[in-house]
Design a protein around this motif. Sequence first.
Motif, PDB file in Angstrom:
ATOM      1  N   ARG A  96       0.802  -1.218   0.000  1.00 57.80           N
ATOM      2  CA  ARG A  96       0.000   0.000   0.000  1.00 57.80           C
ATOM      3  C   ARG A  96       0.841   1.277   0.000  1.00 57.80           C
ATOM      4  O   ARG A  96       0.275   2.366  -0.150  1.00 57.80           O
ATOM      5  N   ILE A  97       2.149   1.167   0.154  1.00 62.31           N
ATOM      6  CA  ILE A  97       3.025   2.328  -0.012  1.00 62.31           C
ATOM      7  C   ILE A  97       3.446   2.457  -1.476  1.00 62.31           C
ATOM      8  O   ILE A  97       3.316   3.513  -2.088  1.00 62.31           O
ATOM      9  N   ALA A  98       3.935   1.359  -2.045  1.00 60.95           N
ATOM     10  CA  ALA A  98       4.401   1.377  -3.435  1.00 60.95           C
ATOM     11  C   ALA A  98       3.266   1.297  -4.445  1.00 60.95           C
ATOM     12  O   ALA A  98       3.487   1.503  -5.641  1.00 60.95           O
ATOM     13  N   LYS A  99       2.039   0.969  -3.970  1.00 61.20           N
ATOM     14  CA  LYS A  99       0.889   0.792  -4.867  1.00 61.20           C
ATOM     15  C   LYS A  99       1.190  -0.267  -5.933  1.00 61.20           C
ATOM     16  O   LYS A  99       0.885  -0.108  -7.113  1.00 61.20           O
ATOM     17  N   ALA A 100       1.801  -1.378  -5.477  1.00 61.08           N
ATOM     18  CA  ALA A 100       2.195  -2.445  -6.399  1.00 61.08           C
ATOM     19  C   ALA A 100       1.646  -3.776  -5.914  1.00 61.08           C
ATOM     20  O   ALA A 100       1.681  -4.074  -4.715  1.00 61.08           O
TER      21      ALA A 100
END
Length: 313
Positions: free
Chosen positions: A109-113
């Motif tokens: 959820r930080i890298a949106k990956a």
Amino acid sequence: MDFEPDFEFRPVDGLHRKLAPDAARAANPLGPLAQLPGTWKGQGFNTIWRPHQVGLPGDPPKQDRFLELNLTSETLQFTRIPGQIPNRGLLQDDIGLFGVTYLQQISDRIAKAGIHVEPGIWATVPATRDPAEQATVVRMASIPHGTTINAQGQSVTVNGGPKIDPVSITPFVIGNPAQLITFPETNLSVPSNFRLPQPPQLSEISQAMVDNPNSVLTDAIKDQTITQTIVLVISTTPAAPLVGGGTGNIAFLQGTADGPNANAAQISAIFWIETVEEPHRPPFLQLQYTQTVLLNFNGLSWPHVSVATLRKV
């Protein structure tokens, strides 16, 4: 995963030599899995030691590892399998399994990956005479990195909330869990080019989370009133007398006589299906889990621990 309206498991020859009827199973064939069908969403934490090729230019000598830490978002969808899945017996009468398909999707959820997707099946297995086993649950899954799992185990229902023990990501010598080997990447106060995320995103992950990823689970429920918990405990190497289970890996992961690249040798997990009560609202269902995968490379078993807390939507 949707089934065709006319799809239902049943014997094509009309013959199905079932075990003696089990009244409880007939009334609720999914047993401890009965609450799973539907969609669950939530967040969690993932830790994984990735192999790092030794001797790359500019790297420290013998730098064989990279620690990845992920704050995660997750969707887990379960669909009931219509009918009774027949398993033919030679040494005893046939048995029928009941189960659900599932699709797990996890993103950083930080890298949106996206970092994980897993289709699979949970099923209930009745008690058998040959082998002499009590009723169990089993999770059968396929991981796109090249690993399949068959993890079998027990279920129990308890009053109140779950008992969640600490878990460690410290590697150990293969086959000897007592011989721990520590590495500086787990100390968040020491800067490292072999750990993700890097500052400033690293500030969202605490040292307590790295020391014990299960603390993310206990923190999530510390202020909740949980009245009942269904506990599912599974492993690819279940304790005796269970004899089922195992992992399979593609050649790249399993390696050769030189050793593996990253062989997923063993998987164990605990799932807690919790009934939560809050003032002035109906009870709701919550699903928590902790899972440890032992990735074997360079003589060590590296614990890959994933945890999450999800609510049924």
